[in-house]
Scaffold this motif. Structure first.
Motif, PDB file in Angstrom:
ATOM      1  N   THR A 428       0.754  -1.117  -0.187  1.00  0.00           N
ATOM      2  CA  THR A 428      -0.019  -0.015  -0.018  1.00  0.00           C
ATOM      3  C   THR A 428       0.898   1.031  -0.136  1.00  0.00           C
ATOM      4  N   ALA A 429       1.862   1.416   0.642  1.00  0.00           N
ATOM      5  CA  ALA A 429       2.670   2.164   0.802  1.00  0.00           C
ATOM      6  C   ALA A 429       3.527   2.755  -0.599  1.00  0.00           C
ATOM      7  N   THR A 430       3.836   1.623  -1.115  1.00  0.00           N
ATOM      8  CA  THR A 430       4.569   1.620  -2.616  1.00  0.00           C
ATOM      9  C   THR A 430       3.614   2.363  -3.491  1.00  0.00           C
ATOM     10  N   ASN A 431       2.332   1.763  -3.327  1.00  0.00           N
ATOM     11  CA  ASN A 431       1.415   2.424  -4.377  1.00  0.00           C
ATOM     12  C   ASN A 431       0.946   3.579  -4.050  1.00  0.00           C
ATOM     13  N   LEU A 432       1.034   4.092  -2.801  1.00  0.00           N
ATOM     14  CA  LEU A 432       0.799   5.458  -2.574  1.00  0.00           C
ATOM     15  C   LEU A 432       1.991   6.722  -3.023  1.00  0.00           C
ATOM     16  N   LEU A 433       3.235   5.986  -3.246  1.00  0.00           N
ATOM     17  CA  LEU A 433       4.207   6.524  -3.656  1.00  0.00           C
ATOM     18  C   LEU A 433       4.412   6.836  -5.012  1.00  0.00           C
ATOM     19  N   ASP A 434       4.088   5.361  -5.746  1.00  0.00           N
ATOM     20  CA  ASP A 434       3.985   5.591  -7.234  1.00  0.00           C
ATOM     21  C   ASP A 434       2.781   6.044  -7.871  1.00  0.00           C
ATOM     22  N   GLY A 435       2.000   5.770  -7.391  1.00  0.00           N
ATOM     23  CA  GLY A 435       0.497   6.660  -7.891  1.00  0.00           C
ATOM     24  C   GLY A 435       0.798   8.141  -8.307  1.00  0.00           C
ATOM     25  N   PRO A 436       0.898   9.123  -7.199  1.00  0.00           N
ATOM     26  CA  PRO A 436       1.212  10.555  -7.539  1.00  0.00           C
ATOM     27  C   PRO A 436       2.414  10.834  -8.554  1.00  0.00           C
ATOM     28  N   ARG A 437       3.438   9.899  -8.349  1.00  0.00           N
ATOM     29  CA  ARG A 437       4.471  10.229  -9.296  1.00  0.00           C
ATOM     30  C   ARG A 437       4.236   9.651 -10.580  1.00  0.00           C
ATOM     31  N   THR A 438       3.410   8.681 -10.869  1.00  0.00           N
ATOM     32  CA  THR A 438       3.071   8.134 -12.138  1.00  0.00           C
ATOM     33  C   THR A 438       2.069   9.236 -12.955  1.00  0.00           C
ATOM     34  N   LEU A 439       1.135   9.926 -11.976  1.00  0.00           N
ATOM     35  CA  LEU A 439       0.340  11.006 -12.594  1.00  0.00           C
ATOM     36  C   LEU A 439       1.017  12.189 -12.876  1.00  0.00           C
ATOM     37  N   GLY A 440       1.851  12.688 -11.955  1.00  0.00           N
ATOM     38  CA  GLY A 440       2.377  13.791 -11.592  1.00  0.00           C
ATOM     39  C   GLY A 440       3.812  14.006 -12.647  1.00  0.00           C
ATOM     40  N   VAL A 441       4.371  13.077 -12.578  1.00  0.00           N
ATOM     41  CA  VAL A 441       5.731  13.102 -13.487  1.00  0.00           C
ATOM     42  C   VAL A 441       5.774  12.253 -14.479  1.00  0.00           C
ATOM     43  N   ASP A 442       5.324  10.932 -14.371  1.00  0.00           N
ATOM     44  CA  ASP A 442       5.659   9.987 -15.615  1.00  0.00           C
ATOM     45  C   ASP A 442       4.835  10.321 -17.019  1.00  0.00           C
ATOM     46  N   ILE A 443       3.513  10.635 -16.501  1.00  0.00           N
ATOM     47  CA  ILE A 443       2.555  10.998 -17.812  1.00  0.00           C
ATOM     48  C   ILE A 443       3.098  12.216 -18.522  1.00  0.00           C
ATOM     49  N   PRO A 444       3.372  13.392 -17.397  1.00  0.00           N
ATOM     50  CA  PRO A 444       3.391  14.565 -18.390  1.00  0.00           C
ATOM     51  C   PRO A 444       4.923  14.428 -19.173  1.00  0.00           C
ATOM     52  N   ALA A 445       5.837  13.763 -18.441  1.00  0.00           N
ATOM     53  CA  ALA A 445       7.215  13.598 -19.062  1.00  0.00           C
ATOM     54  C   ALA A 445       6.966  12.703 -20.348  1.00  0.00           C
ATOM     55  N   THR A 446       6.142  11.839 -20.353  1.00  0.00           N
ATOM     56  CA  THR A 446       5.833  11.127 -21.891  1.00  0.00           C
ATOM     57  C   THR A 446       5.128  11.968 -22.765  1.00  0.00           C
ATOM     58  N   LEU A 447       4.128  12.549 -22.232  1.00  0.00           N
ATOM     59  CA  LEU A 447       3.389  13.648 -23.053  1.00  0.00           C
ATOM     60  C   LEU A 447       4.549  14.540 -23.762  1.00  0.00           C
ATOM     61  N   GLY A 448       5.452  14.880 -23.001  1.00  0.00           N
ATOM     62  CA  GLY A 448       6.603  15.902 -23.408  1.00  0.00           C
ATOM     63  C   GLY A 448       7.246  15.306 -24.451  1.00  0.00           C
ATOM     64  N   VAL A 449       7.622  13.772 -24.386  1.00  0.00           N
ATOM     65  CA  VAL A 449       8.461  13.287 -25.355  1.00  0.00           C
ATOM     66  C   VAL A 449       7.620  13.087 -26.689  1.00  0.00           C
ATOM     67  N   LEU A 450       6.442  12.736 -26.753  1.00  0.00           N
ATOM     68  CA  LEU A 450       5.237  12.687 -27.644  1.00  0.00           C
ATOM     69  C   LEU A 450       5.251  13.919 -28.334  1.00  0.00           C
ATOM     70  N   HIS A 451       5.073  15.207 -27.687  1.00  0.00           N
ATOM     71  CA  HIS A 451       5.119  16.215 -28.396  1.00  0.00           C
ATOM     72  C   HIS A 451       6.418  16.603 -29.154  1.00  0.00           C
ATOM     73  N   PHE A 452       7.289  16.256 -28.523  1.00  0.00           N
ATOM     74  CA  PHE A 452       8.717  16.225 -29.199  1.00  0.00           C
ATOM     75  C   PHE A 452       8.675  15.363 -30.745  1.00  0.00           C
ATOM     76  N   PHE A 453       8.323  14.346 -30.544  1.00  0.00           N
ATOM     77  CA  PHE A 453       8.152  13.370 -31.712  1.00  0.00           C
ATOM     78  C   PHE A 453       7.176  14.276 -32.928  1.00  0.00           C
ATOM     79  N   VAL A 454       5.945  14.600 -32.271  1.00  0.00           N
ATOM     80  CA  VAL A 454       5.170  15.186 -33.143  1.00  0.00           C
ATOM     81  C   VAL A 454       5.843  16.554 -34.091  1.00  0.00           C
TER      82      VAL A 454
END
Length: 461
Positions: A428-454
């Motif tokens: 549970t503790a790991t999920n609570l750490l990974d959840g906000p990181r995925t939503l707040g950091v990983d997804i925007p970072a990947t969107l930045g890469v996709l924007h770079f590709f386009v």
């Protein structure tokens, strides 16, 4: 009872005497024998057994800790259990029974689907047999009405044509019925293979039961097989940290592509794992949002996001490299007037040279694209997002988020090997750490890469 030689390799539903009732009379055999009600009852019993074993393990652990029972008798009891196999056996037994129950749950879903398909095929067989009977009746009637001598006049020719058409219709009807029966036999084979696979998984689930004590190699291979997606994800995260810190002589773009490859492999393993997909289905469709659901969701999402940048760099680099090859006239071709006077060896040599040149061009393009993509800017750091006010915050959390992701991934792998670290609280503790990181950091970072590709693809075009 002696099994006929012809039945040795047949699925149960296709044996001479399958030993089960046949609810599909128009097929003539039962392609998917089995009782979902019986399997569901066994699943319910195993699930209850696993819960009781978990409760017993919790109570024994509490008694070992001395939090519920004190005094001389408690000390003597703990001395008897100290270092003994009971707590571990209870824990492993609960896990094994729970795994077996999950396999039965998957088999229930699969068996219901097999029987639904069998019922549909039985209906098709009924219509096909009726059509065949009608076609044969028309052919018989047409044959009886035909004149004994044919070809002497127009009436005889018409009768002959009618008989030919009737026989052709009967042959077509027979082919339709044969097609239905062929699909039913294929269904019987699929049912048998799936049943054997589930049986193997149920057998594998007992490896950690108390009576079985695997050796060191078996423990290692079983652990690696059970946790391979997590191992690959952790390796990908660690490569990201190494590239970020510059702790290697290997170029960062190489680590970047390697991390994407590992994430892609982990993603493929997760989405093809029936247990993972069953957990996700139960969570999204039935609201079973337990720790396992969130862990699987974050695992699949994290691996997917980790795979996209490397995959995009390879695809875009390959496209630009191929275009560069075309523009430079290095396409692998033997056409041209000059080639007509070349010998076969000379043509093969030229082909090999062109292939090496094209390969180097393609590799250079992918390398360039990977190096550029590795430094793509997070979408939240773009000037046109909230006026660029988020850029400082993104830069501040980017590195810590990378370290955090590698840390939680590594902890997940280690906890799977060390029983004392593996608990619902830790998950549970790991999920609570990974959840906000995925939503707040990983997804925007990947969107930045996709924007770079386009943007890059648009500029290149």
């Amino acid at each position: 009872m002696t099994v006929p030689a012809a039945d040795a390799d047949r699925p149960q539903g296709l044996k001479s005497d399958p030993g089960v009732k046949n609810p599909y009379p128009h097929l003539g055999f039962n392609p998917c024998p089995g009782r979902t009600d019986l399997v569901r009852d066994i699943h319910h019993r195993l699930t209850g057994c696993a819960k009781e074993m978990e409760k017993a393990h919790s109570k024994v652990t509490a008694l070992m800790d001395g939090s519920y029972w004190e005094g001389d008798a408690a000390v003597a009891f703990r001395d008897q259990l100290e270092g003994g196999p009971l707590p571990l056996n209870l824990k492993n037994g609960a896990r094994s029974v729970s795994k077996a129950a999950k396999q039965l749950h998957l088999w229930i879903i699969e068996l219901e689907e097999f029987q639904r398909r069998a019922k549909k095929l039985d209906g098709e067989a009924e219509h096909a047999r009726e059509a065949l009977e009608r076609a044969r009746g028309r052919a018989d009637g047409t044959g009886n009405d035909s004149a004994p001598v044919k070809g002497e006049n127009r009436a005889d020719d018409d009768a002959d044509s009618a008989l030919t058409r009737a026989n052709a219709a009967a042959a077509t009807a027979q082919e339709d019925l044969n097609d239905v029966l062929r699909r039913a036999r294929a269904l019987a084979t699929e049912h048998e293979e799936t049943a054997r696979k589930r049986a193997r998984h149920i057998g594998d689930a007992t490896h950690k039961l108390a009576p079985h004590e695997p050796n060191a190699w078996e423990k290692l291979t079983n652990w690696a097989a059970d946790n391979l997606p997590d191992i690959l994800s952790a390796c990908a995260a660690v490569l990201g940290v190494i590239a970020l810190l510059g702790l290697t002589v290997v170029a960062p773009w190489v680590l970047f592509l390697a991390a994407g490859l590992l994430s892609g492999a982990a993603f493929s393993l997760r989405v093809t794992d029936p247990e993972v997909m069953s957990s996700l289905k139960d969570g999204f469709l039935h609201g079973e949002l337990d720790a396992e659901f969130w862990s699987n969701t974050l695992g699949v999402a994290g691996d997917f996001l980790g795979m996209l940048p490397g995959l995009g760099a390879v695809l875009k680099g390959g496209y630009l490299g191929f275009r560069a090859i075309g523009e430079s006239g290095e396409l692998l071709s033997l056409a041209g007037e000059a080639d007509e006077v070349l010998t076969l060896n000379q043509k093969l040599t030229r082909l090999g040279t062109n292939a090496m040149t094209s390969g180097r061009t393609m590799g250079s393009s992918i390398r360039t694209e990977a190096a550029a993509t590795e430094g793509a800017v997070n979408i939240l750091a773009k000037p046109w997002v909230f006026g660029g006010r988020l850029a400082p915050a993104v830069e501040a959390v980017d590195k810590p988020a990378t370290y955090l992701g590698a840390g939680t991934a590594a902890y997940g792998v280690v906890s799977s090997a060390v029983d004392s670290l593996d608990s619902d609280t830790a998950t549970t503790a790991t999920n609570l750490l990974d959840g906000p990181r995925t939503l707040g950091v990983d997804i925007p970072a990947t969107l930045g890469v996709l924007h770079f590709f386009v943007v890059g693809a648009g500029e290149a075009s």
